[in-house]
Design a protein around this motif. Structure first.
Motif, short mmCIF file in Angstrom:
data_model
loop_
_atom_site.label_atom_id
_atom_site.label_comp_id
_atom_site.label_asym_id
_atom_site.label_seq_id
_atom_site.Cartn_x
_atom_site.Cartn_y
_atom_site.Cartn_z
N GLU A 1 -6.20 -5.32 2.14
CA GLU A 1 -4.93 -4.65 2.41
C GLU A 1 -4.66 -3.55 1.39
OE1 GLU A 1 -2.31 -8.02 2.47
OE2 GLU A 1 -2.72 -8.42 4.59
N HIS A 2 -4.96 -3.83 0.14
CA HIS A 2 -4.76 -2.84 -0.93
C HIS A 2 -5.60 -1.59 -0.67
CE1 HIS A 2 -4.59 -1.14 -4.97
NE2 HIS A 2 -5.91 -1.20 -5.02
N HIS A 3 -6.88 -1.77 -0.40
CA HIS A 3 -7.77 -0.62 -0.19
C HIS A 3 -7.47 0.11 1.11
CE1 HIS A 3 -10.16 -1.19 -3.72
NE2 HIS A 3 -10.36 -2.46 -3.43
N ALA A 4 -7.13 -0.62 2.16
CA ALA A 4 -6.79 0.03 3.43
C ALA A 4 -5.54 0.90 3.27
CB ALA A 4 -6.58 -1.02 4.52
N ALA A 5 -4.55 0.39 2.56
CA ALA A 5 -3.31 1.15 2.37
C ALA A 5 -3.54 2.44 1.59
CB ALA A 5 -2.28 0.28 1.65
N CYS A 6 -4.55 2.44 0.74
CA CYS A 6 -4.87 3.62 -0.08
C CYS A 6 -5.90 4.55 0.57
CB CYS A 6 -5.39 3.18 -1.44
SG CYS A 6 -4.17 2.30 -2.42
N GLY A 7 -6.47 4.13 1.70
CA GLY A 7 -7.50 4.93 2.35
C GLY A 7 -8.83 4.92 1.61
N ASP A 8 -9.03 3.89 0.80
CA ASP A 8 -10.23 3.82 -0.04
C ASP A 8 -11.52 3.63 0.73
OD1 ASP A 8 -8.62 4.11 -2.29
OD2 ASP A 8 -8.52 1.94 -2.66
#
Length: 93
Positions: free
Chosen positions: A40-47
């Motif tokens: 969720e963290h990486h998806a929210a940042c577009g990583d």
């Protein structure tokens, strides 16, 4: 295989690394096991899409992942299986 510093480092929101991937196969494997909070963290940042585009040079996969990332920001949480399916489809051809 990418050098370690160019790999994808899965983190939880407070910067603790929980997994790393230097190939698309390792990336897919890590998607199956890392905590949902990391996804969720990486998806929210577009990583995910940024790493695939910039480090791996795969614009097609990056585009598919970017759509999933955008959906997870405005709609339901990121779906681990959908992320893995995108990666598998690109690895298959």
């Amino acid at each position: 295989m990418l050098p370690p510093e160019q790999g994808f480092h899965f983190r939880v929101p407070h910067d603790r690394v929980v997994a790393a991937a230097r190939t698309l196969a390792e990336f897919e494997q890590a998607l199956a096991t890392v905590p949902l909070a990391s996804l969720e963290h990486h998806a929210a940042c577009g990583d995910f899409s940024r790493w695939v585009r910039d480090a791996l040079g795969d614009a097609r996969l990056a585009g598919g992942l970017a759509k999933l990332e955008a959906t997870s920001v405005t709609g339901p949480p990121v779906d681990r299986d959908e992320l893995r399916q995108q990666v598998r489809a690109c690895r298959a051809g």
